[in-house]
Design an enzyme around this catalytic site. Structure first.
Site, PDB file in Angstrom:
ATOM      1  N   TYR A  82       0.918  -1.122  -0.077  1.00 13.44           N
ATOM      2  CA  TYR A  82       0.224   0.009  -0.432  1.00 13.44           C
ATOM      3  C   TYR A  82       0.763   1.328  -0.101  1.00 13.44           C
ATOM      4  O   TYR A  82       1.708   1.434  -0.282  1.00 13.44           O
ATOM      5  CB  TYR A  82      -0.633  -0.410   0.795  1.00 13.44           C
ATOM      6  CG  TYR A  82      -1.643  -1.441   1.243  1.00 13.44           C
ATOM      7  CD1 TYR A  82      -3.019  -0.767   0.653  1.00 13.44           C
ATOM      8  CD2 TYR A  82      -2.254  -1.903   2.526  1.00 13.44           C
ATOM      9  CE1 TYR A  82      -3.621  -2.012  -0.431  1.00 13.44           C
ATOM     10  CE2 TYR A  82      -3.161  -2.994   1.619  1.00 13.44           C
ATOM     11  CZ  TYR A  82      -4.159  -2.787   0.603  1.00 13.44           C
ATOM     12  OH  TYR A  82      -5.041  -4.144   0.797  1.00 13.44           O
ATOM     13  N   ARG A  89       2.288  -1.490  10.577  1.00 13.40           N
ATOM     14  CA  ARG A  89       3.035  -2.678  10.412  1.00 13.40           C
ATOM     15  C   ARG A  89       4.233  -2.852   9.199  1.00 13.40           C
ATOM     16  O   ARG A  89       4.007  -1.920   7.858  1.00 13.40           O
ATOM     17  CB  ARG A  89       1.366  -3.326   9.736  1.00 13.40           C
ATOM     18  CG  ARG A  89       1.706  -5.071   9.548  1.00 13.40           C
ATOM     19  CD  ARG A  89      -0.225  -5.342   9.292  1.00 13.40           C
ATOM     20  NE  ARG A  89       0.906  -6.976   9.678  1.00 13.40           N
ATOM     21  CZ  ARG A  89      -0.306  -7.652   8.741  1.00 13.40           C
ATOM     22  NH1 ARG A  89      -1.428  -7.290   8.101  1.00 13.40           N
ATOM     23  NH2 ARG A  89      -0.681  -8.660   9.366  1.00 13.40           N
ATOM     24  N   ARG A 142      -6.204 -16.358  10.420  1.00 11.56           N
ATOM     25  CA  ARG A 142      -7.254 -17.395   9.175  1.00 11.56           C
ATOM     26  C   ARG A 142      -7.491 -18.316  11.031  1.00 11.56           C
ATOM     27  O   ARG A 142      -9.015 -18.789  10.423  1.00 11.56           O
ATOM     28  CB  ARG A 142      -5.799 -18.343   8.370  1.00 11.56           C
ATOM     29  CG  ARG A 142      -5.841 -17.657   7.810  1.00 11.56           C
ATOM     30  CD  ARG A 142      -4.931 -18.260   6.433  1.00 11.56           C
ATOM     31  NE  ARG A 142      -3.660 -18.713   7.289  1.00 11.56           N
ATOM     32  CZ  ARG A 142      -2.943 -18.538   6.530  1.00 11.56           C
ATOM     33  NH1 ARG A 142      -3.036 -18.851   6.312  1.00 11.56           N
ATOM     34  NH2 ARG A 142      -1.159 -18.204   7.009  1.00 11.56           N
TER      35      ARG A 142
END
Length: 391
Positions: A174, A226, A319
């Site tokens: 990003y 992050r 997950r």
């Protein structure tokens, strides 16, 4: 006793914020917000069902309209989103979890279709390898300053919505990573140049976010960051670049670092000769200056404790907490044998998975979710939801 596990012990950040355990829910892209980025009831339900871990990091929320990366994405770009975001924060707090909102700008990792005809923008006018026709325009200096201000405004909205912190998303290709990458940043002004000069945008975002937090939030308000350790692009970010970045970030006014990887034990994808895990090299560079959250293929209680014993301060699951919202409760009540490590397609509604997430799991993450019945999963993928399978 549950304290036989290290991850069940509380954790206290240097700023005083205390977590009830060392399990973090990694940001999960639900793709289930309304068309304008407003929070849906399905998202609130999803997070309420997973409260109980130490901290939940809510997935990417765009800080401005031009920073939108995909449909169904959360937004924190306007004050009108504060009430809905507050519902998510309250849901996360329902069983004692701390709530952190991940804030980002997609940069070139979007499209004209997503932006309703508007050309994406980035550090430089360089198309990503995945979409060579999608050439972004280069941000002006004035626009860069506005994006930095937008990160600050988003932080203020997160504070007003009741979050306990924000995570600056400098990973996953990003915009912030685009400024750091030699592939996407060819600038020769103060926002580009050598590896250290390419950190200037990230440092400016951190400074603005911290300024807003200091002026408007309790001292325990978290500011995290992050990052992704490597890029496969050539030229691209190498682990050597990232170790320089981590060294600088370890002295910046942030409260934790969060490495973004699919497997926390991964070694370099670029330098095959070095068999030391990336996280081990990162931890050595941090040298206890900041906490590190590790994520990637952490499934069982044993996996979580192993990561902590190897140096991580906190462990994040994505997950696994999709499949098992009661993971922490089952450990706490000595019911570990019933923890789900597979996902039945027919249980997705039962587990509170929003429609956008269900679609993504049936397509992009089909092989990563350990579906119990591949034939059933293929059936759902082909024919869509049917009565009894969700709606």
């Amino acid at each position: 006793m549950t304290n036989r596990y290290e991850f069940m012990k509380p954790y206290k950040f240097a700023n005083g914020l205390k977590l009830q355990n060392k399990i973090v829910m990694a940001p999960v892209t639900l793709q289930s917000s309304f068309f304008d980025g407003a929070v849906s009831d399905d998202e609130v339900k999803f997070y309420r069902m997973r409260s109980g871990v130490g901290m939940i990091i809510v997935e990417v929320a765009n800080i401005n309209e031009a920073g939108k990366g995909f449909e169904g994405e959360l937004s924190v770009a306007d004050d009108r989103f504060i009430p809905g975001l507050g519902k998510i924060a309250n849901a996360i707090h329902s069983k004692g979890s701390k709530a952190v909102l991940q804030i980002f700008d997609a940069g070139r990792k979007t499209s004209r279709k997503i932006l309703r005809g508007v050309q994406p923008r980035s550090a430089s006018a360089v198309a990503p390898h995945r979409d060579l026709k999608n050439v972004p325009r280069e941000l002006t200096d004035t626009e860069i300053e506005q994006v930095i201000a937008d990160f600050g405004a988003a932080t203020l909205r997160a504070i007003r919505a009741g979050f306990d912190g924000v995570e600056i998303h400098g990973a996953n290709t990003y915009l912030i990573q685009q400024f750091f990458s030699p592939h996407s940043n060819h600038r020769r002004d103060r926002w580009g140049g050598n590896v250290y000069q390419r950190m200037n945008f990230a440092k400016a975002v951190i400074a603005e976010v911290r300024r807003v937090a200091n002026e408007n939030a309790p001292s325990s308000f978290l500011v995290g960051y992050r990052f992704s350790p490597e890029e496969l692009s050539k030229p691209g970010i190498t682990i050597a670049d990232t170790l320089k970045l981590v060294d600088v970030l370890s002295d910046e006014p942030i409260d934790y670092l969060h490495s973004s990887m699919g497997n926390r034990k991964r070694t370099s994808l670029v330098d095959k000769s070095n068999l030391e895990t990336l996280n081990s090299r990162i931890l050595k560079t941090i040298n206890n200056r900041k906490p590190l959250i590790e994520v990637g293929n952490i499934l069982s209680p044993q996996d979580a404790d192993e990561a902590l014993h190897e140096g991580a301060s906190l462990v994040a699951m994505g997950r696994e907490l999709i499949r098992e919202p009661n993971w922490i409760a089952k450990v706490k009540t000595h019911d570990e044998k019933s923890i789900r490590y597979t996902l039945s397609p027919v249980d997705m509604d039962l587990l509170g998975l929003p429609g956008g997430l269900q679609q993504e799991l049936r397509t992009g993450f089909l092989n990563a979710m350990n579906f119990t019945d591949q034939e059933t999963s293929d059936f759902l993928d082909k024919f869509g939801q049917m009565e009894g399978f969700g709606g």
